[in-house]
Design a protein around this motif. Sequence first.
Motif, PDB file in Angstrom:
ATOM      1  N   GLU A 331     -23.391 -21.406  49.876  1.00  0.00           N
ATOM      2  CA  GLU A 331     -23.688 -21.133  51.283  1.00  0.00           C
ATOM      3  C   GLU A 331     -23.361 -22.334  52.174  1.00  0.00           C
ATOM      4  O   GLU A 331     -23.192 -22.186  53.382  1.00  0.00           O
ATOM      5  CB  GLU A 331     -25.154 -20.735  51.448  1.00  0.00           C
ATOM      6  N   SER A 335     -20.116 -18.483  54.658  1.00  0.00           N
ATOM      7  CA  SER A 335     -21.134 -17.982  55.590  1.00  0.00           C
ATOM      8  C   SER A 335     -22.267 -17.277  54.863  1.00  0.00           C
ATOM      9  O   SER A 335     -22.100 -16.751  53.762  1.00  0.00           O
ATOM     10  CB  SER A 335     -20.495 -17.017  56.585  1.00  0.00           C
ATOM     11  N   THR A 336     -23.431 -17.236  55.520  1.00  0.00           N
ATOM     12  CA  THR A 336     -24.585 -16.515  54.986  1.00  0.00           C
ATOM     13  C   THR A 336     -24.246 -15.044  54.792  1.00  0.00           C
ATOM     14  O   THR A 336     -24.660 -14.418  53.800  1.00  0.00           O
ATOM     15  CB  THR A 336     -25.784 -16.654  55.944  1.00  0.00           C
TER      16      THR A 336
END
Length: 381
Positions: A331, A335-336
Amino acid sequence: MSQSKETGIYIHIPFCRSKCAYCNFNSASGLEDLIPTYVDALTKEIKSRAHQAGPREARSLYFGGGTPTILSGAELETILAAIFENFALGQDLEITIEANPEGLSLSYLNDLIRLGFNRLSLGAQSFDDDFLHLLWRRHSAEEVERAVGMATRAGFGNINLDLILSSPLGGGKNNEMTLKRAISLKPSHISAYMLEIHKGTPLFDMVSSSSFKPLEEEIQAETYLSSIETLIAAGFNQYELSNFAKEGLESIHNMIYWRGGNYYGFGAGAHSFLGGRRIKNIEDPRSYVEVALVSGAAADSFEELSRRDGLCERIMLGLRLTEGLDLIKLEEEFSTEEIDQIILRAQIFVDMGLMTRGERLRLTPSGMLVSNDILARLIPD
């Protein structure tokens, strides 16, 4: 997109006395006349590429093939000198050489120790002589035992045995015998593979003509799972799908690959991965020599990894390791939303008992059996 800062160096030696029935590696027999000029080309490539941008300090040096021990001690020394003169190498450097059991002598193994090799990877494959014959191997089970004994006397304290644990002979029971005999030799590392049948190999033709019948998939699965249990009970740690090591003796070189580190590849068909860029050398040994001797470089193709390619590779490599895929570190780079998508896709496999999920995603032993299918469904669209 390199996760690990560590760097490895791979030297490809494409020469063999003869090709095995299952082999799809870049190797060939009958090219021994090319060896002296190939060594010259290798050293020129090493010196030339060492002056290009890239990491200079390496933690591992690996001679693979082919059969690297087809080279004389003097030829190996020439290649090593080029590496030592052009790269910074750590005090705890792992220097591996692959070898076949036949043809090794105590004096040659003593030379390898003198040159600095500290890890020997022996292509044992099986302790079933009939299976070895089917695979077109040139050695016997007895020669494997003799080679391990000589290597130990020469001073090798880190010995890997490559095994193929999917012999169809004896209803699959001979695979258990092979594993037990391998363990009895007290290697520090065992690589245990299932037999893969590649198009274009003699073995593929043998299967197509029904002159070779592979072990049934169900028995292969049972063999794989029981092999894990046997090796763990014998004090080996499984750290990758097919690799098992005594404590602290995992292959540094392979861990650099699987953790996304940098590596230089020198020689015909060798691959490099440097700062997210893949480089592949000319594959044909004679063509490689012609180009490398003139230019000092023999790259055939270059590829810059895209963001998606980098994520896909991280998933694929991370899940090969039993330590699994570190979601927190992932992460930091991606991206999340991308990580959440991976977790969502993984949940079905967690529910099926094929994966576990915490701060890391890991395959269970049953999941390892179908790892390719799982990876295909985890990769983001």
